[in-house]
Design an enzyme around this catalytic site. Sequence first.
Site, mmCIF file in Angstrom:
data_model
loop_
_atom_site.group_PDB
_atom_site.id
_atom_site.type_symbol
_atom_site.label_atom_id
_atom_site.label_comp_id
_atom_site.label_asym_id
_atom_site.label_seq_id
_atom_site.Cartn_x
_atom_site.Cartn_y
_atom_site.Cartn_z
ATOM 1 C CG ASP A 98 -2.301 0.639 0.979
ATOM 2 O OD1 ASP A 98 -2.256 1.690 0.207
ATOM 3 O OD2 ASP A 98 -3.283 -0.319 1.401
ATOM 4 C CG ASP A 200 -4.278 5.667 0.815
ATOM 5 O OD1 ASP A 200 -5.185 4.860 1.014
ATOM 6 O OD2 ASP A 200 -4.254 6.775 1.501
ATOM 7 C CD GLU A 256 -8.536 4.750 -1.615
ATOM 8 O OE1 GLU A 256 -9.542 4.418 -0.675
ATOM 9 O OE2 GLU A 256 -7.710 5.440 -1.100
ATOM 10 C CG HIS A 328 -9.015 -1.102 4.245
ATOM 11 N ND1 HIS A 328 -8.610 -0.983 2.954
ATOM 12 C CD2 HIS A 328 -8.723 0.238 4.594
ATOM 13 C CE1 HIS A 328 -8.235 0.133 2.748
ATOM 14 N NE2 HIS A 328 -7.909 0.880 3.782
ATOM 15 C CG ASP A 329 -11.189 2.304 3.487
ATOM 16 O OD1 ASP A 329 -10.775 2.499 4.682
ATOM 17 O OD2 ASP A 329 -10.552 2.653 2.358
HETATM 18 C C1 GLC Z 1 -7.587 5.319 1.706
HETATM 19 C C2 GLC Z 1 -7.638 4.359 2.818
HETATM 20 C C3 GLC Z 1 -8.477 4.657 4.094
HETATM 21 C C4 GLC Z 1 -7.586 5.617 4.811
HETATM 22 C C5 GLC Z 1 -7.696 6.992 3.776
HETATM 23 C C6 GLC Z 1 -6.530 8.099 4.104
HETATM 24 O O1 GLC Z 1 -9.050 5.850 1.516
HETATM 25 O O2 GLC Z 1 -8.127 3.014 2.130
HETATM 26 O O3 GLC Z 1 -8.286 3.630 5.029
HETATM 27 O O4 GLC Z 1 -8.322 5.972 5.936
HETATM 28 O O5 GLC Z 1 -7.037 6.487 2.590
HETATM 29 O O6 GLC Z 1 -5.294 7.458 4.139
#
Ligand code: GLC
Length: 555
Positions: A98, A200, A256, A328-329
């Site tokens: 990540d 991320d 992402e 995980h979100d």
């Molecule tokens: C992304 C991650 C999340 C995190 C956010 C800030 O969306 O998937 O878990 O809280 O970024 O890094």
Amino acid sequence: MKKTWWKESVVYQIYPRSFQDSNGDGIGDLNGITSRLDYLKYLGVDVLWLSPVYQSPNDDNGYDISDYQDIMKEFGTMEDFDRLLAEAHSRGLKIIMDLVVNHTSDEHAWFMESRKSKDNPYRDYYIWRDPKEDGSAPNNWGSCFGGSAWKYDEETQMYFLHLFSPKQPDLNWRNPAVRQEVFTMMDWWCQKGIDGFRMDVISLISKTDELPDGVVGGSGYGDFGPYCTHGPHVHEYLKEMNEKVLSRYDLITVGETAGVTVEEAKKYAGEDAHELNMVFQFEHVEGDGKYRKWTDEKVSLKYLKETMSRWQTSLYGQAWNSLFWDNHDQPRAVSRFGDDRPAFREVSAKMLATCLHMMQGTPYIYQGEELGMTNYPFQSLDEFRDIESLNAYRDWVEQGTLSHEVFWPCLLRKSRDNARTPMQWDSSANGGFTEGTPWINVNPNCAVINAEAEMSDPNSVFHYYRRLLALRKQYEIIVYGKYELLLPEDDSLFVYTRTLGDQKLLVVCSFAEDSLPFEIPSEFADSQCLISNYDRNDRTGEVILKPYEAFVLKI
Ligand code: GLC
Ligand code: CA
């Protein structure tokens, strides 16, 4: 379309904190992951994505990194990491990291330097602004985790920008030195032999020159979206990253990119874009929000079909999709899109898996999804650990916008902690996750839903996933076939075909808890059934679909 290994792969996401504890401290760790590699190999996945394992004060469970080249103490050591990588590789499993580089932790050495003085060499690594004349924040932006996106720093009497928590200051990507540091760090991991990156919130790294007030929404704060999402230089930065790092290795990369549209996705992940292999789009998991992301309602199947089909058809031949129901979100897929009542949990989990894994794109399985793990029955606020959930309760309820009665069911349905309860390995007290006290409660349904039980039951959700993954390896049409949606107006059935040369698949998924009639197209009269979550023998004319039935026919 070019054929590549990463288009033909299945990725398994590990949330290390909740996967397997090896030393009894209640926190999952790297040695725990290593001890479960045979399980992952047996499941049949190709690539493991590790949520952040770097040194971090854990304000946002590792998404706040204080040292990109060190391992979080609770997770082990760099030697443990090297062993995990070697053990994974020896089983033919790849590992992707990540990459969290929109922001660092405020405890990262760069930020600790940066905040010291206005002329510190690291000052310009972050985004600092003077207060307005009345001392208030430079603009009205709200952060993703509630409150203002700016934090005042006494030391130099200026504000710094944090789109997430105040302990996650945003890096200033305009500064070439920042970019070079990031690329050098990425290269260091590539030299180590890792196989790719999940990036991320990569769509947020470029901000506009001016940082004007945003449109004020329900939160009382302004929306930073138009000034930060897919900002002016994001594609330039990613092309530079590609040239300097990514193109020099054979990697799998996924960005992402919240808020991404089909057109924007082609820029990030077009076949010849020289940026990323694919992006995560979020439209299909965002259609249900009532109070921003919060809701207690199920999204309509029509909405799911429309969004997912649009991505399938618009990227075809031009860019590559990623496929996911949860991560995980997000809450657990079976609780959200299926039906987690005992009578329907297994069939609906298998149906969802069929629906997703027969589409075009690289599928991502989130840990425990392959067991049909469910949302957690939270009883009180002190069972939550997630910064977003706790802040949301504070902002919506304690500050009086919504009553507890209205917000609580939304929190139960959507909290990220649903996905973060530990992996359920067996039926023992802590589900085989730890010998100690877990950092977050284990779902009591581990007594019934666990890997050990499912591995020994040939009809389990686990074995169904194994079969789906094996089919993807066996039939090219599942990877490369062209998608077409049938029955777009139907409220309960998600039916589509895939076509490659003279081969064709019919994928039938019922999202209904009742039995429903369905007319099998006559061209499938002599088809072969590749997989089904009941025994579907009858394959001609009008059939009655059982609750949450799914099957795949091939001619
Ligand atoms: C992304 C991650 C999340 C995190 C956010 C800030 O969306 O998937 O878990 O809280 O970024 O890094
Ligand atoms: Ca541990």
